[in-house]
Design a protein around this motif. Structure first.
Motif, PDB file in Angstrom:
ATOM      1  N   ARG A  86       0.922  -1.137  -0.185  1.00  0.00           N
ATOM      2  CA  ARG A  86      -0.068  -0.007   0.086  1.00  0.00           C
ATOM      3  C   ARG A  86       0.831   1.135   0.055  1.00  0.00           C
ATOM      4  O   ARG A  86       2.002   1.230   0.560  1.00  0.00           O
ATOM      5  N   ARG A  87       0.250   2.501  -0.417  1.00  0.00           N
ATOM      6  CA  ARG A  87       0.928   3.829  -0.396  1.00  0.00           C
ATOM      7  C   ARG A  87       0.336   4.584   0.513  1.00  0.00           C
ATOM      8  O   ARG A  87       0.401   5.856   0.376  1.00  0.00           O
ATOM      9  N   THR A  88      -0.301   4.056   1.730  1.00  0.00           N
ATOM     10  CA  THR A  88      -0.826   4.934   2.585  1.00  0.00           C
ATOM     11  C   THR A  88      -0.100   4.385   3.962  1.00  0.00           C
ATOM     12  O   THR A  88       0.463   3.258   4.128  1.00  0.00           O
ATOM     13  N   ARG A  89      -0.285   5.267   5.029  1.00  0.00           N
ATOM     14  CA  ARG A  89       0.138   5.009   6.372  1.00  0.00           C
ATOM     15  C   ARG A  89      -0.582   3.625   6.972  1.00  0.00           C
ATOM     16  O   ARG A  89      -1.861   3.693   6.796  1.00  0.00           O
ATOM     17  N   SER A 139       4.042   4.338  10.200  1.00  0.00           N
ATOM     18  CA  SER A 139       2.694   5.188  10.582  1.00  0.00           C
ATOM     19  C   SER A 139       2.731   6.296  11.091  1.00  0.00           C
ATOM     20  O   SER A 139       1.946   7.054  11.146  1.00  0.00           O
ATOM     21  N   TRP A 144       5.530  10.570   5.665  1.00  0.00           N
ATOM     22  CA  TRP A 144       4.541  10.788   4.455  1.00  0.00           C
ATOM     23  C   TRP A 144       4.395  12.209   4.043  1.00  0.00           C
ATOM     24  O   TRP A 144       3.194  12.804   4.369  1.00  0.00           O
ATOM     25  N   ASP A 147       1.049  13.252   2.276  1.00  0.00           N
ATOM     26  CA  ASP A 147      -0.191  13.065   3.034  1.00  0.00           C
ATOM     27  C   ASP A 147      -0.714  14.448   3.422  1.00  0.00           C
ATOM     28  O   ASP A 147      -0.062  14.907   4.335  1.00  0.00           O
ATOM     29  N   ARG A 149      -2.924  14.637   5.296  1.00  0.00           N
ATOM     30  CA  ARG A 149      -3.118  14.665   7.002  1.00  0.00           C
ATOM     31  C   ARG A 149      -1.956  15.000   7.714  1.00  0.00           C
ATOM     32  O   ARG A 149      -2.032  15.509   9.005  1.00  0.00           O
TER      33      ARG A 149
END
Length: 192
Positions: A86-89, A139, A144, A147, A149
């Protein structure tokens, strides 16, 4: 044609310091993929070998507990592979892994001190511990930079107590009107 005006209004390109972070994330994801594959193979070998070749003694070596342990190894390996792809946290996986790794660490230390496990058996837990540390590192919002966020918050929590707002009045409760003669709930039986 407004192309030139739109391109001129765009913010400047991200600073070069973000590129090393992107490489670090890619490196950590690659390492986690390798650890996940090793953890998955460890679980599959554990299923094929059965409890007879295990170094634990007593109740812990029973067949069903052995299968549960193998299932956990397979699940953790698959989870590591999923996070690496995946490419997300991976924030959702951190609480479960923290509880699992923390409990396993305490139980392993206890078993080691009481002589219930051969120290070489605990070496395989190194894959799990290393993978856990990589997931925790991945995480972190600062890892990131793209991101939204992450922003400029750093590692602060995403909520804040706002004391400058005036409280909203409580909504008025909904009151139902009493039934009227044409409703189905009326007790007037004179019409019959």
């Amino acid at each position: 044609d407004l192309t030139a005006a739109i391109l001129a209004a765009l913010p400047p390109a991200p600073p070069a310091r973000r590129r090393p972070r992107a490489r670090a994330v890619l490196t950590l994801r690659g390492a986690l993929g390798l650890i996940g594959a090793l953890q998955l193979v460890l679980g599959l070998v554990q299923v094929g070998r059965g409890p007879a070749g295990h170094l634990h003694t007593g109740v812990a070596a029973s067949g069903h507990l052995w299968h549960e342990s193998a299932a956990w190894n397979i699940a953790v390996g698959a989870g590591f592979l999923f996070v690496a792809a995946r490419r997300t946290r991976p924030t959702g996986l951190v609480p479960m892994l923290s509880a699992f790794v923390g409990t396993l660490l305490l139980l392993s230390i206890n078993d080691l001190l009481l002589g219930r496990v051969d120290p070489t058996r605990l070496v395989s837990h190194g894959f799990l511990l290393t993978g856990y540390l990589v997931v925790v590192a991945l995480s972190r919002p600062r890892m990131w930079p793209d991101d939204p966020r992450a922003g400029d918050r750093g590692d602060r929590p995403g909520w804040r107590l706002r004391t400058d707002e005036t409280p909203q009045p409580a909504p008025t409760p909904l009151r139902l009107a009493p039934p009227h003669p044409s409703s189905a709930r009326t007790r007037d039986r004179r019409a019959a």
